[in-house]
Scaffold this motif. Structure first.
Motif, short mmCIF file in Angstrom:
data_model
loop_
_atom_site.label_atom_id
_atom_site.label_comp_id
_atom_site.label_asym_id
_atom_site.label_seq_id
_atom_site.Cartn_x
_atom_site.Cartn_y
_atom_site.Cartn_z
N ILE A 99 0.85 -1.19 0.00
CA ILE A 99 0.00 0.00 0.00
C ILE A 99 0.88 1.23 0.00
O ILE A 99 1.82 1.34 0.79
CB ILE A 99 -0.92 0.02 1.23
N ALA A 100 0.60 2.15 -0.92
CA ALA A 100 1.33 3.42 -0.99
C ALA A 100 0.32 4.54 -0.87
O ALA A 100 -0.50 4.74 -1.77
CB ALA A 100 2.11 3.53 -2.29
N GLY A 101 0.34 5.26 0.25
CA GLY A 101 -0.67 6.28 0.47
C GLY A 101 -2.04 5.64 0.59
O GLY A 101 -2.26 4.78 1.44
N ALA A 129 10.21 -3.95 4.28
CA ALA A 129 10.51 -4.29 2.90
C ALA A 129 9.29 -4.07 2.00
O ALA A 129 9.41 -3.56 0.88
CB ALA A 129 10.98 -5.75 2.80
N ALA A 130 8.11 -4.43 2.52
CA ALA A 130 6.88 -4.27 1.73
C ALA A 130 6.59 -2.80 1.44
O ALA A 130 6.11 -2.46 0.35
CB ALA A 130 5.70 -4.90 2.47
N ARG A 131 6.88 -1.92 2.39
CA ARG A 131 6.67 -0.49 2.15
C ARG A 131 7.56 0.02 1.03
O ARG A 131 7.13 0.85 0.20
CB ARG A 131 6.92 0.31 3.45
N GLN A 132 8.79 -0.46 0.98
CA GLN A 132 9.70 -0.05 -0.08
C GLN A 132 9.24 -0.58 -1.44
O GLN A 132 9.31 0.12 -2.45
CB GLN A 132 11.12 -0.56 0.22
N VAL A 133 8.75 -1.81 -1.46
CA VAL A 133 8.24 -2.39 -2.70
C VAL A 133 7.01 -1.62 -3.18
O VAL A 133 6.87 -1.31 -4.38
CB VAL A 133 7.89 -3.88 -2.49
N ALA A 134 6.11 -1.29 -2.26
CA ALA A 134 4.90 -0.54 -2.62
C ALA A 134 5.25 0.82 -3.19
O ALA A 134 4.65 1.27 -4.17
CB ALA A 134 4.00 -0.38 -1.39
N LEU A 135 6.24 1.48 -2.60
CA LEU A 135 6.66 2.79 -3.10
C LEU A 135 7.21 2.67 -4.52
O LEU A 135 6.89 3.48 -5.40
CB LEU A 135 7.72 3.38 -2.18
N ALA A 136 8.03 1.64 -4.75
CA ALA A 136 8.59 1.43 -6.09
C ALA A 136 7.49 1.11 -7.10
O ALA A 136 7.51 1.61 -8.23
CB ALA A 136 9.62 0.30 -6.05
N LEU A 137 6.52 0.29 -6.71
CA LEU A 137 5.40 -0.04 -7.60
C LEU A 137 4.58 1.21 -7.93
O LEU A 137 4.16 1.40 -9.08
CB LEU A 137 4.50 -1.09 -6.96
N SER A 138 4.35 2.04 -6.93
CA SER A 138 3.58 3.26 -7.15
C SER A 138 4.28 4.19 -8.13
O SER A 138 3.65 4.75 -9.04
CB SER A 138 3.36 3.98 -5.81
#
Length: 245
Positions: A99-101, A129-138
């Motif tokens: 989740i990003a935002g 790690a999941a927060r970093q992945v979500a940011l990259a996906l966003s």
């Protein structure tokens, strides 16, 4: 894209010394889970699986809760679908929201073949790690949307240029069809004009041609799109073969 997903799933799986990691994207409009990439024994086949209805999936549970979900005993967890335990033969799983935002992008599921007790430290590291992945996906989605918008503007400009340059509007049809295919990435695009009697459509251009050759007449009553088209509405056909039956 595919490389990002494979690399990310591998890094997340190895980060927690897991047997597997699955990254799935969330389709809010259709309430579906779309397999993206995997690390582990199913790294080649997972991304080829079709999208599946969200109901009963761990991804839906994760995104509804908006937090990590731990299933030390996956077979008896209300959050884990029986498919994950039967098809992939995993005993324990950690589900992480991407989740990003306000954007619900998907999930990362860390899995072990044997029973595994997830420590608070493992959960915290997984969430980080999941927060970093979500940011990259966003960021990747924003770039893709910007590229798509630029392509649409370019295609629209090409259509206008063709219409202004052609003394006869029919001469602009090839450029229009080519631009429509570029915008939509569709397999086939065609243009048809309604004849004066309003009883038939006349194919003016199709790419690739196939059976729809220029001059082919299709009676208005023979096509399910007619009512919408004549009313000025778009006609959406999710399954063309079913609609033609």
């Amino acid at each position: 894209g595919k490389y990002f997903g494979l690399t990310t799933s591998e890094q997340m799986g190895q980060f927690l010394a897991a047997d597997a990691c699955y990254i799935a994207l969330w389709d809010e409009a259709h309430q579906q889970v779309i397999p993206m990439a995997a690390y582990g024994p199913f790294h080649e086949s997972y991304a080829t699986l079709p999208p599946r209805a969200a109901q009963g999936t761990m991804t839906l549970s994760i995104l509804r809760e908006g937090r990590a979900l731990v299933a030390d005993d996956a077979e008896n967890s209300p959050h884990v679908s029986r498919e994950l335990t039967r098809q992939f033969n995993h005993r324990s799983a950690l589900g992480l929201p991407l989740i990003a935002g306000e954007q619900k992008l998907g999930s990362a599921i860390i899995a072990f073949n044997e029973l595994h007790h997830f420590t608070a430290d493992e959960v915290a590291r997984g969430e980080q790690a999941a927060r970093q992945v979500a940011l990259a996906l966003s960021k990747a989605r924003l770039l893709e949307e910007a590229r798509r918008h630029a392509d649409e503007v370019m295609a629209a400009s090409e259509i206008l240029r063709a219409l202004n340059a052609a003394p006869d509007v029919n001469q602009a049809f090839p450029a229009i069809v080519a631009s429509l295919r570029a915008i939509t990435a569709c397999t086939r695009a065609s243009l048809a004009l309604l004849d004066e009697s309003r009883e038939s459509f006349i194919i003016s251009m199709a790419e690739p041609p196939g059976e729809l050759k220029p001059g082919t007449r299709v009676r208005v009553t023979d096509t399910t799109t007619s009512a919408d088209v004549l009313a000025g509405r778009p006609h959406l056909t999710p399954d063309l073969a079913a609609e033609m039956d």
